[in-house]
Scaffold this motif. Structure first.
Motif, PDB file in Angstrom:
ATOM      1  N   LEU A  34      -5.652   0.941   4.550  1.00 53.95           N
ATOM      2  CA  LEU A  34      -5.221   1.617   3.326  1.00 53.95           C
ATOM      3  C   LEU A  34      -6.157   1.297   2.165  1.00 53.95           C
ATOM      4  CD1 LEU A  34      -1.359   1.162   3.644  1.00 53.95           C
ATOM      5  CD2 LEU A  34      -2.697   3.239   4.052  1.00 53.95           C
ATOM      6  N   ARG A  38      -8.226   3.970  -0.011  1.00 57.51           N
ATOM      7  CA  ARG A  38      -8.164   3.975  -1.474  1.00 57.51           C
ATOM      8  C   ARG A  38      -9.567   3.855  -2.066  1.00 57.51           C
ATOM      9  NH1 ARG A  38      -4.716  -0.155  -5.288  1.00 57.51           N
ATOM     10  NH2 ARG A  38      -5.312   0.753  -7.266  1.00 57.51           N
ATOM     11  N   ASN A 104      -5.567  -5.442  -6.929  1.00 60.73           N
ATOM     12  CA  ASN A 104      -4.545  -4.440  -7.225  1.00 60.73           C
ATOM     13  C   ASN A 104      -3.889  -4.681  -8.578  1.00 60.73           C
ATOM     14  OD1 ASN A 104      -4.016  -2.361  -5.008  1.00 60.73           O
ATOM     15  ND2 ASN A 104      -4.412  -4.242  -3.892  1.00 60.73           N
ATOM     16  N   TYR A 111      -3.560   3.316 -10.559  1.00 57.82           N
ATOM     17  CA  TYR A 111      -2.723   3.823  -9.467  1.00 57.82           C
ATOM     18  C   TYR A 111      -1.515   2.888  -9.378  1.00 57.82           C
ATOM     19  CZ  TYR A 111      -2.755   7.011  -5.431  1.00 57.82           C
ATOM     20  OH  TYR A 111      -2.509   8.021  -4.555  1.00 57.82           O
ATOM     21  N   TRP A 114       1.157   2.498  -6.189  1.00 54.63           N
ATOM     22  CA  TRP A 114       0.471   2.035  -4.987  1.00 54.63           C
ATOM     23  C   TRP A 114       0.000   0.594  -5.148  1.00 54.63           C
ATOM     24  CZ3 TRP A 114       0.963   3.071  -0.336  1.00 54.63           C
ATOM     25  CH2 TRP A 114       0.085   2.586   0.605  1.00 54.63           C
ATOM     26  N   SER A 115      -0.432   0.235  -6.339  1.00 51.21           N
ATOM     27  CA  SER A 115      -0.863  -1.147  -6.587  1.00 51.21           C
ATOM     28  C   SER A 115       0.286  -2.124  -6.391  1.00 51.21           C
ATOM     29  CB  SER A 115      -1.430  -1.279  -8.003  1.00 51.21           C
ATOM     30  OG  SER A 115      -2.635  -0.571  -8.115  1.00 51.21           O
ATOM     31  N   VAL A 117       2.924  -1.658  -4.492  1.00 50.61           N
ATOM     32  CA  VAL A 117       3.218  -1.684  -3.052  1.00 50.61           C
ATOM     33  C   VAL A 117       2.232  -2.602  -2.327  1.00 50.61           C
ATOM     34  CG1 VAL A 117       3.181  -0.274  -0.938  1.00 50.61           C
ATOM     35  CG2 VAL A 117       4.342   0.566  -2.980  1.00 50.61           C
ATOM     36  N   MET A 118       0.954  -2.515  -2.665  1.00 48.89           N
ATOM     37  CA  MET A 118      -0.051  -3.342  -2.001  1.00 48.89           C
ATOM     38  C   MET A 118       0.079  -4.810  -2.379  1.00 48.89           C
ATOM     39  SD  MET A 118      -1.512  -1.478   0.123  1.00 48.89           S
ATOM     40  CE  MET A 118      -2.795  -2.560   0.657  1.00 48.89           C
TER      41      MET A 118
END
Length: 148
Positions: A34, A38, A104, A111, A114-115, A117-118
């Motif tokens: 992922l 990205r 992140n 983002y 998504w950041s 989540v990561m």
């Protein structure tokens, strides 16, 4: 009787260590893939990301793309090393997951969802790699003796 209970406990601990190591390996490979995706998105197409004015850690999106691409590629390599239960891979996995969290966090405005989540994903990876003691994971794929 006590020897049988001790052997079962050791087997359960070994299975737990094996499960956590495999969990971390799979999660790290997924996080790496992922991250590579990205990175490619940021390098190829800047329209996907949110632009934030006056951000303290402002950096060119192409630069962030290269950072995420490189971290993702290294994470995939280290993740595959974890399948072999290598100590170097556990140490490198914690380090890479930590760097992924930092990257992140610093690129959060570009983002945001998504950041986050990561960051959570990488936190689980660090937890899984740190919770297993060395004596439990010296060779988690070795089967216990059947003489019990």
């Amino acid at each position: 009787m006590a020897a049988t209970h001790s052997a079962r406990t050791q087997t359960a601990k070994r299975q737990w260590a094996e499960g956590l190591t495999v969990f971390a390996a799979v999660m790290l490979v997924i996080a790496g893939v992922l991250g590579v995706c990205r990175g490619i998105m940021a390098i190829a197409e800047d329209d996907v990301f949110v632009t934030t004015r006056n951000y303290v850690f402002e950096f060119d999106l192409t630069g962030w793309g290269w950072i995420h691409l490189i971290l993702g590629a290294v994470a995939v390599i280290v993740g595959f090393g974890l399948f072999g239960a290598a100590l170097w891979a556990r140490v490198a996995g914690v380090a890479i997951a930590g760097l992924v969290i930092i990257a992140n966090f610093l690129s959060l405005p570009y983002y945001p969802v998504w950041s986050v989540v990561m960051i959570a994903f990488s936190g689980f990876i660090i937890w899984a790699l740190c919770v297993v003691r060395q004596d439990e994971s010296s060779d988690p794929f070795e089967r216990p003796p059947d003489d019990v």
